[in-house]
Design an enzyme around this catalytic site. Structure first.
Site, PDB file in Angstrom:
ATOM      1  N   ARG A 129       1.090  -5.019  -5.896  1.00  0.00           N
ATOM      2  CA  ARG A 129       1.226  -6.317  -5.112  1.00  0.00           C
ATOM      3  C   ARG A 129       1.326  -7.366  -6.280  1.00  0.00           C
ATOM      4  O   ARG A 129       0.824  -7.314  -7.350  1.00  0.00           O
ATOM      5  CB  ARG A 129      -0.049  -6.733  -4.252  1.00  0.00           C
ATOM      6  CG  ARG A 129      -0.257  -5.780  -3.011  1.00  0.00           C
ATOM      7  CD  ARG A 129      -1.311  -6.073  -2.066  1.00  0.00           C
ATOM      8  NE  ARG A 129      -1.197  -5.267  -1.054  1.00  0.00           N
ATOM      9  CZ  ARG A 129      -1.688  -4.133  -0.516  1.00  0.00           C
ATOM     10  NH1 ARG A 129      -2.722  -3.618  -1.615  1.00  0.00           N
ATOM     11  NH2 ARG A 129      -1.502  -3.468   0.401  1.00  0.00           N
ATOM     12  N   ASP A 140       1.931   0.261  11.967  1.00  0.00           N
ATOM     13  CA  ASP A 140       1.927  -1.032  12.511  1.00  0.00           C
ATOM     14  C   ASP A 140       3.147  -2.139  12.026  1.00  0.00           C
ATOM     15  O   ASP A 140       2.690  -3.255  12.289  1.00  0.00           O
ATOM     16  CB  ASP A 140       0.574  -1.971  11.971  1.00  0.00           C
ATOM     17  CG  ASP A 140       0.663  -2.171  10.280  1.00  0.00           C
ATOM     18  OD1 ASP A 140       1.380  -1.384   9.722  1.00  0.00           O
ATOM     19  OD2 ASP A 140      -0.148  -2.798   9.762  1.00  0.00           O
ATOM     20  N   ASP A 186       5.422  -4.886   6.137  1.00  0.00           N
ATOM     21  CA  ASP A 186       5.913  -6.404   6.368  1.00  0.00           C
ATOM     22  C   ASP A 186       5.829  -7.394   5.163  1.00  0.00           C
ATOM     23  O   ASP A 186       6.818  -7.977   5.090  1.00  0.00           O
ATOM     24  CB  ASP A 186       5.164  -7.283   7.475  1.00  0.00           C
ATOM     25  CG  ASP A 186       5.206  -6.547   8.809  1.00  0.00           C
ATOM     26  OD1 ASP A 186       6.309  -6.065   8.838  1.00  0.00           O
ATOM     27  OD2 ASP A 186       4.650  -6.765   9.611  1.00  0.00           O
ATOM     28  N   GLY A 224       0.929  -1.116  -0.089  1.00  0.00           N
ATOM     29  CA  GLY A 224      -0.014   0.167   0.150  1.00  0.00           C
ATOM     30  C   GLY A 224       0.876   1.287  -0.081  1.00  0.00           C
ATOM     31  O   GLY A 224       2.016   1.050   0.803  1.00  0.00           O
ATOM     32  N   ARG A 262      -6.104  -1.075   9.512  1.00  0.00           N
ATOM     33  CA  ARG A 262      -6.423  -2.513   9.227  1.00  0.00           C
ATOM     34  C   ARG A 262      -6.585  -2.893  11.028  1.00  0.00           C
ATOM     35  O   ARG A 262      -7.429  -2.790  11.570  1.00  0.00           O
ATOM     36  CB  ARG A 262      -5.057  -3.353   8.776  1.00  0.00           C
ATOM     37  CG  ARG A 262      -5.350  -3.303   7.248  1.00  0.00           C
ATOM     38  CD  ARG A 262      -4.067  -3.716   6.688  1.00  0.00           C
ATOM     39  NE  ARG A 262      -3.016  -3.213   6.674  1.00  0.00           N
ATOM     40  CZ  ARG A 262      -1.935  -3.290   6.137  1.00  0.00           C
ATOM     41  NH1 ARG A 262      -1.774  -4.049   5.131  1.00  0.00           N
ATOM     42  NH2 ARG A 262      -0.792  -2.451   6.235  1.00  0.00           N
ATOM     43  N   THR A 288       4.238   2.885   6.016  1.00  0.00           N
ATOM     44  CA  THR A 288       2.871   2.770   5.671  1.00  0.00           C
ATOM     45  C   THR A 288       1.967   3.573   7.000  1.00  0.00           C
ATOM     46  O   THR A 288       2.378   3.957   7.945  1.00  0.00           O
ATOM     47  CB  THR A 288       2.376   1.097   6.251  1.00  0.00           C
ATOM     48  OG1 THR A 288       1.037   1.167   6.835  1.00  0.00           O
ATOM     49  CG2 THR A 288       3.222   0.770   7.398  1.00  0.00           C
ATOM     50  N   ASP A 300      -0.197   2.995   8.632  1.00  0.00           N
ATOM     51  CA  ASP A 300      -0.958   2.319   9.818  1.00  0.00           C
ATOM     52  C   ASP A 300      -0.320   2.393  11.185  1.00  0.00           C
ATOM     53  O   ASP A 300      -0.690   2.268  12.127  1.00  0.00           O
ATOM     54  CB  ASP A 300      -1.340   0.778   9.664  1.00  0.00           C
ATOM     55  CG  ASP A 300      -2.331   0.981   8.393  1.00  0.00           C
ATOM     56  OD1 ASP A 300      -3.015   1.775   8.092  1.00  0.00           O
ATOM     57  OD2 ASP A 300      -2.100  -0.243   7.710  1.00  0.00           O
TER      58      ASP A 300
END
Ligand code: ATP
Length: 324
Positions: free
Chosen positions: A77, A134, A108, A16, A176, A130, A132
């Site tokens: 992707r 995360d 990741d 992303g 997410r 990202t 996020d």
């Protein structure tokens, strides 16, 4: 410029997109060129590496991009890469182009690919980008601050109408399975409740909180919900049914991934890209470059992938305590 064994490196962005990817690309290119290396930019992440879609990046290729969201190299992707045959094809392509190392910008999944490619003989460095936040091995991921500011701006706009009409706004934000955006943006906009996947919650508690705040004179409410919890429309309906307060859900969506990167994202992006190229220069690969208490460090990719991170519970409890 020094004599260097590492002559050519590649750079790609994958997974992303996040604001600040361009700033990483710029930093990688400028650092490598300053060391006398050549830089190849692969288009659409591992897709470009598989299909040999690339361009050589010179000093001016990365002019005027530090302030732009998205990624000048595009991102995608690539299922084909995610197989032993795919990794071999990518490694063979690197050898064909004389690539001595790759900087892979993403999350990741991108780092797992970078590890596979490192094991196939092409040293790779992962850079966490990202919105996020995360990535467990890193305190911070490039794009997070910009996304927080976007959410804050959108929520402030919603607040005007929520407040004028004595309404309740349920705002669903990205992340997410991580509630970092919901938590920090929730604090920044003074949300009445912050609902994240990491902390068990019940809709009855949310309704009770709204009712108790209403008794204390509050007449507009913001409920911040993270993507992992979802069901924002259902949450809004339950609040409206139980309280009689007109309640709407707004799912902010992809707007959170856009926009000009903030100062923080540009600076972190530049530091991480610089550190990554310095590792490649020494022939070091299979590392992910992260921030730890504002210091830039690096970890073995497998070690980084095995780490765990959760939301800051002190922040969560503080937010809960003062939203009265
Ligand atoms: P984000 O989570 O921010 O979208 P990401 O890097 O985690 O970023 P993914 O879609 O998980 O995004 O991965 C990006 C690409 O990395 C995949 O399309 C694939 O090419 C490669 N990749 C993902 N997982 C693996 C894996 N286990 N082994 C090899 N390559 C992988």
């Amino acid at each position: 410029m020094s004599e260097n064994k590492v002559k050519t490196i590649g750079v790609l962005s994958s997974g992303g997109d996040a604001p600040g990817m361009n700033a990483v690309i710029r930093s990688v290119v400028r650092t490598a060129l300053s060391k006398g290396m050549k830089v190849i930019g692969f288009k659409q992440g591992y897709v470009g590496l598989m299909n040999l879609e690339y361009e050589e990046l010179d000093l001016r290729s990365v002019s005027d991009i530090i302030q732009l969201g998205g990624t000048m190299l595009f991102t995608a992707r690539c299922k084909e890469f995610n197989t032993p045959e795919g990794v071999k094809k990518a490694a063979d392509n690197c050898k064909k182009l004389g690539i001595d190392g790759i900087v892979a910008i993403g999350g990741d999944g991108t780092f797992r690919g970078a590890r596979d490619l490192s094991l196939a003989g092409i040293p790779c460095i992962g850079i966490p980008c990202t919105i996020d936040n995360d990535i467990s091995s890193s305190d911070y991921t490039v794009g997070y601050d910009t996304a927080l500011n976007t959410v804050c701006e959108m929520a402030d706009k919603l607040r005007s109408t929520t407040q004028s009409h004595y309404r309740c706004s349920v705002i669903e934000v990205m992340g997410r399975h991580a509630g970092h955006i919901a938590l920090e943006a929730g604090i920044a906009v003074g949300a009445t409740c912050i609902i994240v996947e990491e902390v068990p919650h019940s809709i009855e508690d949310v309704i009770a909180k709204i009712e108790s705040s209403r008794k204390l004179g509050k007449h507009h409410f913001i409920i911040m919900v993270s993507e992992g919890v979802g069901h924002s429309n259902e949450i809004a309906k339950k609040i409206e049914d139980a309280t009689g307060i007109e309640t709407r859900a707004t799912i902010l969506g992809h707007v959170q991934r856009g926009g000009a990167p903030t100062v923080r994202d540009r600076v972190v992006a530049t530091r991480l890209g610089y550190h990554g190229v310095n590792l490649l220069e020494k022939g070091i690969g299979n590392r992910v470059v992260v921030t730890n208490k504002d210091e830039v460090i690096d970890y073995d990719i497998l070690e980084a992938l095995s780490m765990k991170k959760t939301i800051d519970m002190d922040l969560y409890e503080m937010a809960h305590e003062i939203s009265i």
